[in-house]
Design a protein around this motif. Structure first.
Motif, PDB file in Angstrom:
ATOM      1  N   HIS A   5       1.021  -1.350   0.131  1.00  0.00           N
ATOM      2  CA  HIS A   5       0.060  -0.092   0.086  1.00  0.00           C
ATOM      3  C   HIS A   5       0.871   1.151  -0.103  1.00  0.00           C
ATOM      4  O   HIS A   5       1.823   1.240   0.435  1.00  0.00           O
ATOM      5  N   ALA A   6       0.440   2.348  -0.681  1.00  0.00           N
ATOM      6  CA  ALA A   6       1.350   3.499  -0.540  1.00  0.00           C
ATOM      7  C   ALA A   6       1.304   4.200   0.693  1.00  0.00           C
ATOM      8  O   ALA A   6       0.193   3.846   1.529  1.00  0.00           O
ATOM      9  N   ARG A 128      -2.918   2.279  -4.391  1.00  0.00           N
ATOM     10  CA  ARG A 128      -2.644   3.885  -4.327  1.00  0.00           C
ATOM     11  C   ARG A 128      -3.631   4.383  -5.016  1.00  0.00           C
ATOM     12  O   ARG A 128      -4.625   3.963  -5.485  1.00  0.00           O
ATOM     13  N   ARG A 129      -3.552   5.583  -4.905  1.00  0.00           N
ATOM     14  CA  ARG A 129      -4.520   6.778  -5.538  1.00  0.00           C
ATOM     15  C   ARG A 129      -4.387   6.731  -6.955  1.00  0.00           C
ATOM     16  O   ARG A 129      -2.953   6.882  -7.297  1.00  0.00           O
ATOM     17  N   ALA A 130      -5.361   6.969  -7.943  1.00  0.00           N
ATOM     18  CA  ALA A 130      -5.039   6.863  -9.375  1.00  0.00           C
ATOM     19  C   ALA A 130      -4.523   8.229  -9.793  1.00  0.00           C
ATOM     20  O   ALA A 130      -5.030   9.301  -9.300  1.00  0.00           O
ATOM     21  N   PHE A 153      -5.860  -0.608  -7.073  1.00  0.00           N
ATOM     22  CA  PHE A 153      -4.821  -1.758  -7.517  1.00  0.00           C
ATOM     23  C   PHE A 153      -4.015  -1.476  -8.596  1.00  0.00           C
ATOM     24  O   PHE A 153      -4.691  -1.826  -9.810  1.00  0.00           O
ATOM     25  N   ALA A 154      -2.833  -0.892  -8.716  1.00  0.00           N
ATOM     26  CA  ALA A 154      -2.185  -0.809  -9.706  1.00  0.00           C
ATOM     27  C   ALA A 154      -0.830  -1.414 -10.192  1.00  0.00           C
ATOM     28  O   ALA A 154      -0.202  -1.710  -9.190  1.00  0.00           O
ATOM     29  N   ASP A 155      -0.768  -1.822 -11.372  1.00  0.00           N
ATOM     30  CA  ASP A 155       0.910  -2.547 -11.821  1.00  0.00           C
ATOM     31  C   ASP A 155       1.789  -1.672 -12.272  1.00  0.00           C
ATOM     32  O   ASP A 155       1.429  -0.338 -12.370  1.00  0.00           O
ATOM     33  N   ARG A 164     -11.986   1.671  -7.245  1.00  0.00           N
ATOM     34  CA  ARG A 164     -12.689   2.040  -5.709  1.00  0.00           C
ATOM     35  C   ARG A 164     -12.224   1.274  -4.410  1.00  0.00           C
ATOM     36  O   ARG A 164     -13.164   0.793  -3.797  1.00  0.00           O
ATOM     37  N   TRP A 165     -10.956   0.948  -4.478  1.00  0.00           N
ATOM     38  CA  TRP A 165     -10.197   0.004  -3.429  1.00  0.00           C
ATOM     39  C   TRP A 165     -10.956  -1.346  -3.460  1.00  0.00           C
ATOM     40  O   TRP A 165     -10.541  -2.278  -4.169  1.00  0.00           O
TER      41      TRP A 165
END
Length: 232
Positions: A5-6, A128-130, A153-155, A164-165
């Motif tokens: 997590h960020a 993280r936040r987009a 959730f980003a790669d 939205r989490w």
């Protein structure tokens, strides 16, 4: 690969407790019926004559969605959506043994569980936040762009694997018959989140080992130890 997590997620949601599990050697030719039945029995006991909205785990996610500017009854956490359907229909459709198992565990603990096919995830997976430039593939094959600031959730390639989490996962990394290795993530924010998330991961790990004969790697994550490294 790794999952984390960020820093600003831990800062803004200090009550967060998270756990991750990596499993290799998955196949679809197994039965998880006994485990599913046990988890569903626990869910029935917890629901009783009430509603999923009465559970502290669900109430915590509703508060979190409201804090993110989302209407909680419009955008529900995955756990609430599953419990709502289970309460109305008395069962959930079978999709894949691993998904069926995780969905049942999510019902029992009222904690959202995400399952990602790692063969479709590049490099790492970060909550993280987009930025607004990420790409999200729906299950119907459409491509969306998450809103700037939305928790995703980003790669490493800027692909969003959940929006939205804990609301909605991507069709890109969904478990399929060919899936052999997966990352499982559980997240909670209620008062006993840490203890309950650890109990969930232990129960899920035991069920996976009994079913597939492989022992998963597990990590409990917090702000001081936010990263889970694993070899694919």
């Amino acid at each position: 690969m790794h999952f984390q997590h960020a820093d600003d997620i831990w800062r803004d949601f200090p009550e967060l407790s998270a756990g991750a599990l990596f499993i290799d050697g998955i196949n679809g030719g197994v039965s998880v019926e006994d485990h599913v039945r046990q988890f569903q029995a626990s869910a029935n006991d917890r629901l009783g004559a009430g509603s999923e909205s009465d559970l502290p785990e669900i109430q915590a996610w509703r508060r979190t969605f409201a804090k993110m500017g989302l209407k909680p009854t419009q955008y529900r956490s995955a756990a609430e959506a599953l419990l709502r359907r289970f309460r109305k229909e008395g069962d959930l459709p079978s999709i894949h043994p691993l998904i069926d198992l995780c969905n049942a565990a999510s019902l029992a603990f009222a904690i959202p569980i995400a399952v990602f096919d790692l063969s479709h995830v590049s490099g790492f997976l970060h909550v993280r936040r987009a930025a607004g430039s990420e790409r999200y593939l729906t299950f119907s094959g459409e491509t969306e762009s998450p809103e700037p600031g939305e928790v995703i959730f980003a790669d490493a390639e800027g692909r969003a694997h959940a929006r939205r989490w804990t609301n909605r996962q991507s069709g890109l990394s969904a478990t399929r018959p060919q899936t052999t290795h997966a990352l499982i993530v559980a997240e909670a924010l209620h008062k006993t989140a840490c203890e309950d998330t650890e109990r969930l991961l232990t129960a899920l790990s035991q069920a996976i080992e009994q079913t597939w004969g492989a022992r998963p790697s597990i990590a409990m994550l917090d702000r001081s130890s936010p990263r889970f490294d694993f070899s694919v």
